[in-house]
Design a protein around this motif. Structure first.
Motif, PDB file in Angstrom:
ATOM      1  N   SER A   1       0.827  -1.204   0.000  1.00 23.86           N
ATOM      2  CA  SER A   1       0.000   0.000   0.000  1.00 23.86           C
ATOM      3  C   SER A   1       0.866   1.261   0.000  1.00 23.86           C
ATOM      4  CB  SER A   1      -0.950   0.009   1.208  1.00 23.86           C
ATOM      5  OG  SER A   1      -0.280   0.311   2.418  1.00 23.86           O
ATOM      6  N   PHE A   2       2.046   1.189   0.655  1.00 21.62           N
ATOM      7  CA  PHE A   2       2.985   2.317   0.564  1.00 21.62           C
ATOM      8  C   PHE A   2       3.401   2.546  -0.884  1.00 21.62           C
ATOM      9  CE2 PHE A   2       4.803   1.176   5.029  1.00 21.62           C
ATOM     10  CZ  PHE A   2       3.652   1.656   5.620  1.00 21.62           C
TER      11      PHE A   2
ATOM     12  N   PRO B   1      -3.414 -13.637  -1.824  1.00 28.36           N
ATOM     13  CA  PRO B   1      -4.800 -13.137  -1.738  1.00 28.36           C
ATOM     14  C   PRO B   1      -5.024 -12.249  -0.517  1.00 28.36           C
ATOM     15  CG  PRO B   1      -4.792 -15.451  -2.374  1.00 28.36           C
ATOM     16  CD  PRO B   1      -3.375 -15.107  -1.988  1.00 28.36           C
ATOM     17  N   ALA B   2      -4.495 -12.657   0.638  1.00 24.80           N
ATOM     18  CA  ALA B   2      -4.669 -11.847   1.847  1.00 24.80           C
ATOM     19  C   ALA B   2      -3.902 -10.536   1.740  1.00 24.80           C
ATOM     20  CB  ALA B   2      -4.213 -12.627   3.073  1.00 24.80           C
ATOM     21  N   ALA B   3      -2.673 -10.578   1.222  1.00 25.81           N
ATOM     22  CA  ALA B   3      -1.882  -9.355   1.067  1.00 25.81           C
ATOM     23  C   ALA B   3      -2.569  -8.379   0.125  1.00 25.81           C
ATOM     24  CB  ALA B   3      -0.488  -9.700   0.561  1.00 25.81           C
ATOM     25  N   ASP B   4      -3.173  -8.887  -0.938  1.00 24.94           N
ATOM     26  CA  ASP B   4      -3.866  -8.028  -1.897  1.00 24.94           C
ATOM     27  C   ASP B   4      -5.076  -7.371  -1.248  1.00 24.94           C
ATOM     28  OD1 ASP B   4      -4.046  -6.941  -4.517  1.00 24.94           O
ATOM     29  OD2 ASP B   4      -5.658  -8.346  -4.995  1.00 24.94           O
ATOM     30  N   ARG B   5      -5.772  -8.109  -0.377  1.00 30.75           N
ATOM     31  CA  ARG B   5      -6.910  -7.510   0.335  1.00 30.75           C
ATOM     32  C   ARG B   5      -6.442  -6.372   1.245  1.00 30.75           C
ATOM     33  NH1 ARG B   5      -8.600 -12.919   0.731  1.00 30.75           N
ATOM     34  NH2 ARG B   5      -7.749 -13.119   2.837  1.00 30.75           N
TER      35      ARG B   5
ATOM     36  N   GLN C   1      -7.421  -2.372   1.055  1.00 33.18           N
ATOM     37  CA  GLN C   1      -8.044  -1.714   2.205  1.00 33.18           C
ATOM     38  C   GLN C   1      -7.197  -0.571   2.751  1.00 33.18           C
ATOM     39  OE1 GLN C   1      -8.424  -5.038   4.845  1.00 33.18           O
ATOM     40  NE2 GLN C   1     -10.080  -5.989   3.666  1.00 33.18           N
ATOM     41  N   SER C   2      -5.873  -0.647   2.556  1.00 28.04           N
ATOM     42  CA  SER C   2      -4.951   0.296   3.202  1.00 28.04           C
ATOM     43  C   SER C   2      -4.588   1.489   2.335  1.00 28.04           C
ATOM     44  CB  SER C   2      -3.660  -0.437   3.608  1.00 28.04           C
ATOM     45  OG  SER C   2      -3.943  -1.519   4.465  1.00 28.04           O
ATOM     46  N   MET C   3      -4.811   1.403   1.036  1.00 22.01           N
ATOM     47  CA  MET C   3      -4.488   2.528   0.161  1.00 22.01           C
ATOM     48  C   MET C   3      -5.312   3.751   0.526  1.00 22.01           C
ATOM     49  SD  MET C   3      -4.601   0.475  -3.479  1.00 22.01           S
ATOM     50  CE  MET C   3      -4.690   2.014  -4.422  1.00 22.01           C
ATOM     51  N   VAL C   4      -4.715   4.907   0.388  1.00 23.88           N
ATOM     52  CA  VAL C   4      -5.465   6.130   0.614  1.00 23.88           C
ATOM     53  C   VAL C   4      -6.559   6.244  -0.453  1.00 23.88           C
ATOM     54  CG1 VAL C   4      -3.921   7.587  -0.787  1.00 23.88           C
ATOM     55  CG2 VAL C   4      -5.259   8.601   1.074  1.00 23.88           C
ATOM     56  N   ALA C   5      -7.744   6.684  -0.034  1.00 21.99           N
ATOM     57  CA  ALA C   5      -8.901   6.802  -0.935  1.00 21.99           C
ATOM     58  C   ALA C   5      -9.206   5.482  -1.632  1.00 21.99           C
ATOM     59  CB  ALA C   5      -8.671   7.914  -1.954  1.00 21.99           C
ATOM     60  N   ALA C   6      -9.075   4.381  -0.889  1.00 20.87           N
ATOM     61  CA  ALA C   6      -9.131   3.045  -1.480  1.00 20.87           C
ATOM     62  C   ALA C   6     -10.407   2.774  -2.256  1.00 20.87           C
ATOM     63  CB  ALA C   6      -8.958   1.989  -0.385  1.00 20.87           C
TER      64      ALA C   6
END
Length: 318
Positions: free
Chosen positions: A245-246, A271-275, A279-284
């Protein structure tokens, strides 16, 4: 001018333990291979590199050589400033190897080499802005934009693995604490085993606590249903997703390609990392998400990539 279109080149991946070399054609196909252990003396390292290349030159007509190095290079890719697991310190490696081999030599960072291989022959063909994110012993990365490798002002970019995610956290070999690669790399998995077992008595029955667990052993235990192993992989996936996400927030890439030794088990954590990434991206919920995929060339990406880059060694930088 670059070398003839049908010429063969050699790509060498110089790691802290092994040096692997391959003869590569213009289509990215590997025709021959050789390998040797990596010595810890600078003079012996150069001698062994020359011998390794000459082993393949005895069997093929070679036009150029590329060297993929796990270390910090100057912006012009002529000097190895520092390599944690190699004896080179401010060493003019390109000049030394060109003189010893009497061939054009291209020097490149190992992650950049792998990224180039994926861009030309692998998963990232035709990508515009994208990131190669290598997860193995540590974390390496490359940013590419419109076919160019982004190096930063001093040739050091990017170091996503050494972004602090836990202030005052686990000690990192870089000298800092709490770096991302201390939570989302192959070597970080063993530390997570100990931390989770210390926090949860249920996990203390796991066989993982009674072995010198490697990342591969931990992944295998998770695949076999071991509760502690699965919890460790879950934590790994969470931190990897946060790290990605960074990347998404800073670079806004269309594609992130995962490479490195850990991705052979990507079905357990991706799959879990992609979720977590999404979820963590700004303005996701209000923006496009980068596609996350696995490298196509695997462990050969660095050799293939730097062999191809060596085709332009005589007029680099291009």
């Amino acid at each position: 001018m670059s070398i003839a279109p049908n010429a063969l080149t050699i790509g060498v991946d110089i790691g802290g333990t092994n040096m692997r070399a391959a003869v590569v054609d213009a289509h990215g196909e590997i025709l021959d291979r050789a390998a040797t252990l990596t010595p810890n003396s600078e003079d012996v390292l150069v001698d062994k590199l020359v011998a390794l290349v000459n082993t393949l030159r005895d069997r093929h007509e070679i036009a150029a050589v590329g060297l993929a190095v796990a270390g910090f290079l100057d912006p012009d890719c002529t000097t190895v400033r520092f390599a944690p697991h190699l004896p080179w310190r401010d060493a003019p490696v390109r000049e030394i190897m060109t003189d010893r081999l009497q061939l054009p030599v291209r020097l490149e960072h190992d992650a950049n080499s792998a990224a180039w291989g994926e861009y030309v022959f692998g998963q990232a063909r035709e990508a515009g802005t994208w990131v190669y994110f290598s997860v193995g012993t540590g974390i390496g990365a490359t940013i590419m934009h419109r076919g160019e490798i982004f190096r930063g002002s001093f040739g050091m970019a990017p170091e996503f693995g050494h972004v602090t995610v836990v202030p005052g956290g686990r000690q990192c070999s870089c000298g800092k604490r709490g770096c991302l690669e201390r939570y989302a790399s192959g070597t970080a998995l063993a530390d997570t085993v100990l931390e989770l077992a210390d926090d949860c008595p249920e996990y203390r029955r796991s066989p993982l606590l009674h072995t010198a667990s490697t990342g591969e052993e931990i992944m295998n235990a998770a695949r076999d249903g071991d509760a502690l192993g699965q919890a460790v992989v879950g934590e790994f996936a969470r931190w990897l997703g946060i790290g990605l996400s960074f990347v998404a927030d800073v670079i806004d890439p269309e594609l992130i390609v995962l490479g490195g030794g850990v991705v052979g088990n990507h079905d357990l954590f991706l799959p879990a990392a992609d979720r977590v990434l999404r979820q963590s991206m700004v303005a996701a919920t209000h923006r496009p998400h980068p596609e996350v995929s696995v490298a196509k060339l695997g462990s050969a990406a660095g050799m293939v990539g730097v062999a191809h880059l060596s085709r332009y060694a005589e007029n680099f930088p291009n």
